[in-house]
Design an enzyme around this catalytic site. Sequence first.
Site, PDB file in Angstrom:
ATOM      1  CG  ASP A 138      35.228  38.514  41.261  1.00  0.00           C
ATOM      2  OD1 ASP A 138      36.373  38.101  41.889  1.00  0.00           O
ATOM      3  OD2 ASP A 138      34.626  39.688  41.888  1.00  0.00           O
ATOM      4  CD  GLU A 166      23.287  30.242  23.654  1.00  0.00           C
ATOM      5  OE1 GLU A 166      23.983  31.166  23.352  1.00  0.00           O
ATOM      6  OE2 GLU A 166      22.406  30.644  24.764  1.00  0.00           O
TER       7      GLU A 166
HETATM    8  C1  GLC Z   1      37.093  38.488  44.288  1.00  0.00           C
HETATM    9  C2  GLC Z   1      38.566  38.574  43.761  1.00  0.00           C
HETATM   10  C3  GLC Z   1      39.024  39.835  44.567  1.00  0.00           C
HETATM   11  C4  GLC Z   1      38.350  41.109  44.243  1.00  0.00           C
HETATM   12  C5  GLC Z   1      36.688  40.792  44.742  1.00  0.00           C
HETATM   13  C6  GLC Z   1      35.843  41.951  44.309  1.00  0.00           C
HETATM   14  O1  GLC Z   1      37.287  37.909  45.695  1.00  0.00           O
HETATM   15  O2  GLC Z   1      39.288  37.518  43.764  1.00  0.00           O
HETATM   16  O3  GLC Z   1      40.419  39.984  43.989  1.00  0.00           O
HETATM   17  O4  GLC Z   1      38.871  42.140  44.989  1.00  0.00           O
HETATM   18  O5  GLC Z   1      36.227  39.535  44.409  1.00  0.00           O
HETATM   19  O6  GLC Z   1      35.613  41.599  42.990  1.00  0.00           O
END
Ligand code: GLC
Length: 559
Positions: free
Chosen positions: A215, A271
């Site tokens: 993310d 790893e």
């Molecule tokens: C990314 C995710 C989204 C989330 C954001 C904060 O863009 O895809 O859904 O709200 O990160 O974590």
Amino acid sequence: MPALPWYHCTSIYQIYPRSFYDGNQDGIGDIQGIIQKLDYIKDLGLETIWCSPFFASPQADFGYDISNYTDISPEYGALDDALQLIAAVHQRGLKIVFDMVMNHTSSEHPWFKESRSSRNNPKADWYLWKDPRSSPGRRGSRSTPEATGGQVPNNWQSVTGGSGWHYAPERDQFYWASFLPFQPDLNYRNPVVKKTMFDIVRFWLAKGVDGFRLDIFNYIYKDAAFRNNPFTFDLIPTEANPSGFFQKAQYTLNQPENFDFARELRGVCAEFCEKLLLGEVSGNHSVIRQFMGAEKNDGLTQVFDFGMMDFKFSASYFRDLIQDIEKHFPAPFMPVYVFSNHDRARSISRLDGDIRKAKLLHLLQLTLRGVPCMYYGEEIGMTNLRLPFATALDPIPHKFQSIPRFVFDMLGMTMNRDEVRTPMQWNGGKNAGFSPAGKTWLPVHPNYKAVNVEKESRDANSLLNTLRSILKIRKEQAALREGNLIWMDNLPGGILGYKRQTDKDEITVVLNFTEKKSEFQLAEEGLQSLFQLSGEDSFNAGRLKLNGLSGMILRMVNK
Ligand code: GLC
Ligand code: CA
């Protein structure tokens, strides 16, 4: 030609667990629900499952706000269910990647609670804390208002607009949050934080997950000196240029340390055996490529390019896109082709709901040199469901309630992400077969009687069955998974054509992006049609006839 690593010739199916299938009848999708539907994914032919987060979380951003990285949120199940899921996926010869939110935790995470409690607790330095600008080091004031501009440490803006600094009276300091205020960013310049997060990655790798989707990966490092971001005329951030709100995001994302971090994370995965690391990053192709490594692919195994989510449905758009991608992601790098996810408009909604266009788009996606990534429901043509901002469960639209809706419509922006997260449409029964509960967590799209898995499974011509057929060919033809991509020039306007070649095999793909029939000669001999989108297409003695919005896969015999 050496065989490619598995993660470079796989295909990905993204599941949003809350909306996929409800195994225990409470109106919310869950892990047991996913397990029950694995045979569907296997049968569809996609090979790697990416699950949006189901870790412990207050669900303020539906799991992208984690409060315990090694436990599961009770509405989705328990740790045992997650382990059962991994095993059930592997039993079917599929792979599974989890969604790792490394940039930030939930503000409800015990680490953050401890960190914010004082300036000298053991976790005081786990997040990014700064003194108010106007009176550095000042103590004792309990009345400083929430960030309004004057006192924030610098001019940095969050991804969602407005200052990303938020005041905590306990410390008389501000903490930094790249996304929303309840998602404080971790401090990766603290080696203990880095080690702790790498150990969490190891925890899941040891449990058998095949990798991670990462993310907002390019936000992990911020400028060490907290320098102000410079001015720019850019107002609205775009995929290729994440700067916006009159600010160039020079010191808040894509920092050099972030590229090194990608390599370190790859080292952690090494790893174990070969794992997939797919980064959510933003910027133009040369910027995002840096996360994968300079000459060797020793960073993330792949990255998303979200620019293509704003695709224009034309041969020339895709020709330019693919040529730029081929330039920046040559072997041993591998691009990813993605047109929908849980944050953006569904692809079919950008194709005026036209199934012929959806078939052509996915014929392209599944035959290019790259890993295709599809979002649950995309395979049956699920569309966005228009929902009001005021009652949204997604926190984002609440930030923008004062701006009239038509402004976002004009800009083509889906601000209410609930609209693309409605329950999966399995059949024409109650709640589209997603859940027998009285109420589902988000409403089911009213088009479910026409658009659902059961109905489309019975129709040989449906989008679903078309994708099944193409995926089957992709599996059978090594050239489609591993081959080079070579352009075909001199095709009529509106027609896109390319070859995929290995030492042994050659596949030709020709796509008609116009509404008109097209007829032309292919120079090569020995081609045989393998697949065509329309019953009216034909290939005879080198002469190709393609219906409007149709496409064909051909194979070179006896290469
Ligand atoms: C990314 C995710 C989204 C989330 C954001 C904060 O863009 O895809 O859904 O709200 O990160 O974590
Ligand atoms: Ca449930």
